[in-house]
Design a protein around this motif. Structure first.
Motif, PDB file in Angstrom:
ATOM      1  N   ALA A 139       0.857  -1.198   0.000  1.00 10.40           N
ATOM      2  CA  ALA A 139       0.000   0.000   0.000  1.00 10.40           C
ATOM      3  C   ALA A 139       0.889   1.243   0.000  1.00 10.40           C
ATOM      4  O   ALA A 139       1.691   1.458   0.909  1.00 10.40           O
ATOM      5  CB  ALA A 139      -0.979   0.046   1.147  1.00 10.40           C
ATOM      6  N   TYR A 140       0.738   2.024  -1.063  1.00 12.43           N
ATOM      7  CA  TYR A 140       1.631   3.161  -1.285  1.00 12.43           C
ATOM      8  C   TYR A 140       0.911   4.486  -1.035  1.00 12.43           C
ATOM      9  O   TYR A 140       0.773   5.330  -1.912  1.00 12.43           O
ATOM     10  CB  TYR A 140       2.197   3.095  -2.714  1.00 12.43           C
ATOM     11  CG  TYR A 140       3.465   3.888  -2.902  1.00 12.43           C
ATOM     12  CD1 TYR A 140       4.646   3.490  -2.295  1.00 12.43           C
ATOM     13  CD2 TYR A 140       3.482   5.037  -3.686  1.00 12.43           C
ATOM     14  CE1 TYR A 140       5.818   4.212  -2.456  1.00 12.43           C
ATOM     15  CE2 TYR A 140       4.651   5.766  -3.857  1.00 12.43           C
ATOM     16  CZ  TYR A 140       5.809   5.350  -3.242  1.00 12.43           C
ATOM     17  OH  TYR A 140       6.970   6.070  -3.400  1.00 12.43           O
ATOM     18  N   GLY A 141       0.448   4.630   0.223  1.00 14.22           N
ATOM     19  CA  GLY A 141      -0.178   5.889   0.625  1.00 14.22           C
ATOM     20  C   GLY A 141       0.841   6.781   1.305  1.00 14.22           C
ATOM     21  O   GLY A 141       2.044   6.701   1.032  1.00 14.22           O
ATOM     22  N   ASN A 142       0.374   7.628   2.216  1.00 11.86           N
ATOM     23  CA  ASN A 142       1.261   8.576   2.882  1.00 11.86           C
ATOM     24  C   ASN A 142       2.381   7.882   3.657  1.00 11.86           C
ATOM     25  O   ASN A 142       3.537   8.283   3.597  1.00 11.86           O
ATOM     26  CB  ASN A 142       0.459   9.467   3.835  1.00 11.86           C
ATOM     27  CG  ASN A 142      -0.421  10.456   3.088  1.00 11.86           C
ATOM     28  OD1 ASN A 142       0.041  11.140   2.178  1.00 11.86           O
ATOM     29  ND2 ASN A 142      -1.686  10.531   3.465  1.00 11.86           N
ATOM     30  N   VAL A 143       2.023   6.820   4.404  1.00 13.70           N
ATOM     31  CA  VAL A 143       3.053   6.114   5.174  1.00 13.70           C
ATOM     32  C   VAL A 143       3.991   5.366   4.228  1.00 13.70           C
ATOM     33  O   VAL A 143       5.216   5.426   4.361  1.00 13.70           O
ATOM     34  CB  VAL A 143       2.436   5.140   6.196  1.00 13.70           C
ATOM     35  CG1 VAL A 143       3.541   4.419   6.964  1.00 13.70           C
ATOM     36  CG2 VAL A 143       1.515   5.875   7.158  1.00 13.70           C
ATOM     37  N   GLY A 144       3.415   4.678   3.255  1.00 12.62           N
ATOM     38  CA  GLY A 144       4.226   3.922   2.302  1.00 12.62           C
ATOM     39  C   GLY A 144       5.259   4.786   1.594  1.00 12.62           C
ATOM     40  O   GLY A 144       6.403   4.376   1.374  1.00 12.62           O
ATOM     41  N   ARG A 145       4.879   6.013   1.263  1.00 10.88           N
ATOM     42  CA  ARG A 145       5.815   6.913   0.567  1.00 10.88           C
ATOM     43  C   ARG A 145       6.953   7.346   1.486  1.00 10.88           C
ATOM     44  O   ARG A 145       8.095   7.505   1.044  1.00 10.88           O
ATOM     45  CB  ARG A 145       5.046   8.120   0.022  1.00 10.88           C
ATOM     46  CG  ARG A 145       4.124   7.704  -1.110  1.00 10.88           C
ATOM     47  CD  ARG A 145       3.124   8.766  -1.525  1.00 10.88           C
ATOM     48  NE  ARG A 145       1.972   8.114  -2.146  1.00 10.88           N
ATOM     49  CZ  ARG A 145       1.238   8.640  -3.115  1.00 10.88           C
ATOM     50  NH1 ARG A 145       1.509   9.847  -3.559  1.00 10.88           N
ATOM     51  NH2 ARG A 145       0.226   7.972  -3.621  1.00 10.88           N
ATOM     52  N   ASN A 146       6.634   7.545   2.767  1.00 15.23           N
ATOM     53  CA  ASN A 146       7.694   7.860   3.726  1.00 15.23           C
ATOM     54  C   ASN A 146       8.621   6.674   3.942  1.00 15.23           C
ATOM     55  O   ASN A 146       9.832   6.842   4.111  1.00 15.23           O
ATOM     56  CB  ASN A 146       7.079   8.316   5.055  1.00 15.23           C
ATOM     57  CG  ASN A 146       6.750   9.792   5.066  1.00 15.23           C
ATOM     58  OD1 ASN A 146       7.633  10.638   5.216  1.00 15.23           O
ATOM     59  ND2 ASN A 146       5.485  10.130   4.881  1.00 15.23           N
ATOM     60  N   VAL A 147       8.048   5.467   3.935  1.00 12.68           N
ATOM     61  CA  VAL A 147       8.871   4.256   4.039  1.00 12.68           C
ATOM     62  C   VAL A 147       9.841   4.185   2.855  1.00 12.68           C
ATOM     63  O   VAL A 147      11.034   3.890   3.024  1.00 12.68           O
ATOM     64  CB  VAL A 147       7.986   2.992   4.111  1.00 12.68           C
ATOM     65  CG1 VAL A 147       8.823   1.723   3.932  1.00 12.68           C
ATOM     66  CG2 VAL A 147       7.236   2.944   5.438  1.00 12.68           C
ATOM     67  N   PHE A 164      -4.777   0.771  -5.839  1.00  9.71           N
ATOM     68  CA  PHE A 164      -5.445   2.035  -6.152  1.00  9.71           C
ATOM     69  C   PHE A 164      -4.489   3.164  -6.520  1.00  9.71           C
ATOM     70  O   PHE A 164      -4.924   4.281  -6.780  1.00  9.71           O
ATOM     71  CB  PHE A 164      -6.311   2.467  -4.967  1.00  9.71           C
ATOM     72  CG  PHE A 164      -7.295   1.418  -4.542  1.00  9.71           C
ATOM     73  CD1 PHE A 164      -8.468   1.211  -5.261  1.00  9.71           C
ATOM     74  CD2 PHE A 164      -7.047   0.604  -3.450  1.00  9.71           C
ATOM     75  CE1 PHE A 164      -9.374   0.236  -4.898  1.00  9.71           C
ATOM     76  CE2 PHE A 164      -7.947  -0.375  -3.071  1.00  9.71           C
ATOM     77  CZ  PHE A 164      -9.115  -0.567  -3.794  1.00  9.71           C
ATOM     78  N   CYS A 165      -3.201   2.884  -6.516  1.00  3.28           N
ATOM     79  CA  CYS A 165      -2.207   3.912  -6.846  1.00  3.28           C
ATOM     80  C   CYS A 165      -1.609   3.603  -8.215  1.00  3.28           C
ATOM     81  O   CYS A 165      -1.073   2.509  -8.422  1.00  3.28           O
ATOM     82  CB  CYS A 165      -1.108   3.962  -5.792  1.00  3.28           C
ATOM     83  SG  CYS A 165       0.106   5.275  -6.068  1.00  3.28           S
ATOM     84  N   PRO A 166      -1.688   4.545  -9.163  1.00  2.00           N
ATOM     85  CA  PRO A 166      -1.166   4.280 -10.514  1.00  2.00           C
ATOM     86  C   PRO A 166       0.316   3.934 -10.518  1.00  2.00           C
ATOM     87  O   PRO A 166       1.108   4.479  -9.738  1.00  2.00           O
ATOM     88  CB  PRO A 166      -1.404   5.618 -11.242  1.00  2.00           C
ATOM     89  CG  PRO A 166      -2.488   6.299 -10.479  1.00  2.00           C
ATOM     90  CD  PRO A 166      -2.290   5.888  -9.049  1.00  2.00           C
ATOM     91  N   LYS A 167       0.673   3.034 -11.400  1.00  2.00           N
ATOM     92  CA  LYS A 167       2.065   2.594 -11.555  1.00  2.00           C
ATOM     93  C   LYS A 167       2.992   3.782 -11.769  1.00  2.00           C
ATOM     94  O   LYS A 167       4.104   3.831 -11.221  1.00  2.00           O
ATOM     95  CB  LYS A 167       2.139   1.627 -12.738  1.00  2.00           C
ATOM     96  CG  LYS A 167       3.538   1.138 -13.081  1.00  2.00           C
ATOM     97  CD  LYS A 167       3.497   0.201 -14.284  1.00  2.00           C
ATOM     98  CE  LYS A 167       4.905  -0.278 -14.641  1.00  2.00           C
ATOM     99  NZ  LYS A 167       4.888  -1.163 -15.830  1.00  2.00           N
ATOM    100  N   GLU A 168       2.516   4.760 -12.543  1.00  3.91           N
ATOM    101  CA  GLU A 168       3.348   5.917 -12.877  1.00  3.91           C
ATOM    102  C   GLU A 168       3.712   6.728 -11.631  1.00  3.91           C
ATOM    103  O   GLU A 168       4.812   7.280 -11.528  1.00  3.91           O
ATOM    104  CB  GLU A 168       2.627   6.830 -13.882  1.00  3.91           C
ATOM    105  CG  GLU A 168       2.282   6.183 -15.204  1.00  3.91           C
ATOM    106  CD  GLU A 168       1.098   5.218 -15.111  1.00  3.91           C
ATOM    107  OE1 GLU A 168       1.091   4.221 -15.858  1.00  3.91           O
ATOM    108  OE2 GLU A 168       0.192   5.470 -14.275  1.00  3.91           O
ATOM    109  N   VAL A 169       2.775   6.815 -10.682  1.00  2.69           N
ATOM    110  CA  VAL A 169       3.022   7.563  -9.441  1.00  2.69           C
ATOM    111  C   VAL A 169       4.097   6.870  -8.615  1.00  2.69           C
ATOM    112  O   VAL A 169       5.009   7.509  -8.068  1.00  2.69           O
ATOM    113  CB  VAL A 169       1.721   7.701  -8.623  1.00  2.69           C
ATOM    114  CG1 VAL A 169       1.989   8.295  -7.245  1.00  2.69           C
ATOM    115  CG2 VAL A 169       0.705   8.554  -9.381  1.00  2.69           C
ATOM    116  N   ILE A 170       4.000   5.541  -8.512  1.00  2.00           N
ATOM    117  CA  ILE A 170       4.977   4.764  -7.752  1.00  2.00           C
ATOM    118  C   ILE A 170       6.356   4.870  -8.398  1.00  2.00           C
ATOM    119  O   ILE A 170       7.358   5.154  -7.729  1.00  2.00           O
ATOM    120  CB  ILE A 170       4.533   3.287  -7.657  1.00  2.00           C
ATOM    121  CG1 ILE A 170       3.248   3.179  -6.822  1.00  2.00           C
ATOM    122  CG2 ILE A 170       5.644   2.417  -7.077  1.00  2.00           C
ATOM    123  CD1 ILE A 170       2.625   1.786  -6.806  1.00  2.00           C
TER     124      ILE A 170
END
Length: 307
Positions: A139-147, A164-170
């Motif tokens: 899960a690449y939300g707010n916490v995932g991005r900080n991780v 739910f998060c587009p590949k391009e964003v990740i």
């Protein structure tokens, strides 16, 4: 307008001061109910409240029935499963959370647990390093991005899966996107969980999924207790002596985990992801600002229940 801060586990004083400043600057009254213990005290306090700020406090149909003037509840934090959203909608009450305010605190704790695990719980024996290991962020939300941000500093090879998060964003963050949870677990030496507890995710972290992890796999859960299928994880860890599980949400079967998996399992005594002075202050003041925005301008940016 009366804004009630109802926290059985109180905010730090500096957070309360910040909340008071926001609320009173808007011309509203602030009331505090701290360490109340009994639900009856909460029911009494909400009777004339127009807005409530809570932490892990339970807002159910009974509380909503008692709060005749209530317009909004803000949960200071990301998770909001302690609020009955359907009942709130039925009472025409807006429910919000404060996403992102606790994210760095949770991410830092996840790494504290990872380091503790790979260094064998600091028992004096030779461990391993996180550098070069494959990290899976579920899960690449707010916490995932900080991780992901912190993992770069450790020199880890970072993967993420989020339906739910587009590949391009990740991939814009320099993180490898995978197509499924199964692929994430099959690929990664360490998996850090950041999924919410929903009907789809409860008990989804199970034998079949975690069992895909490579030898020496480490599962870190700073998300929610309910997403873990405890019986199946216990079975898997009995079958595979190489797996480790670290969490800040004590399992229902904590004693079993402790007895069976000494040196491979650790849980904090209570939920600790957001337990930093900075997160405490950030979430509380954000909640106050959201209440002011809602009451003055009808802003519903962080609403989590239906109208």
């Amino acid at each position: 307008m009366k804004v009630l801060v109802a926290t059985d586990k109180p905010f730090a004083k500096v957070a309360v001061d910040g909340i008071r400043k926001e609320i009173e600057a808007a011309g509203y009254e602030l009331a505090l109910l701290e360490k109340y213990g009994e639900k009856a005290k909460l029911l009494e306090a909400v009777a004339d409240a127009d807005a409530i700020i809570i932490r892990s406090d339970i807002i159910d149909a009974e509380v909503l029935d008692a709060a005749k003037q209530l317009k909004i509840v803000v949960r200071a934090g990301a998770g909001y499963d302690n609020v009955d959203l359907e009942a709130a909608t039925a009472h025409n009450v807006c429910v919000m959370n404060t996403p992102g305010q606790n994210s760095n605190a949770v991410a830092e704790l996840a790494f504290g647990l990872m380091v503790m695990a790979v260094r064998n719980m600091y028992n004096g024996t030779s461990g391993s390093e996180l550098k070069g290991k494959k990290l899976g962020i579920h899960a690449y939300g707010n916490v995932g991005r900080n991780v992901a941000r912190i993992a770069k500093g450790f020199g880890m090879d970072i993967y993420a899966y989020d339906a739910f998060c587009p590949k391009e964003v990740i991939e814009a963050d320099g993180v490898k996107s995978v197509a499924s949870a199964e692929e994430l677990y099959s690929t990664c030496d360490v998996v850090s969980l950041h999924i919410p507890a929903t009907a789809e995710t409860k008990n989804s972290i199970n034998h079949a999924l975690v069992g895909r992890m490579p030898k020496g796999g480490l599962l870190v859960n700073t998300a929610r207790k309910e997403v873990i299928n405890e019986a199946e994880l216990i079975q898997l860890m009995e079958e595979r002596a190489d797996l480790k599980y670290m969490t800040d949400i004590m399992p229902a079967a904590h004693e079993t985990f402790m007895a069976k998996f000494a040196g491979r399992y650790f849980s904090t005594p209570k939920k600790m992801g957001a337990q930093t002075a900075e997160a405490n202050i950030n979430a509380g003041i954000a909640a106050a600002k959201q209440i002011v925005g809602f009451l003055k301008d009808g802003c519903e940016k962080f609403r989590v229940n239906k109208k």
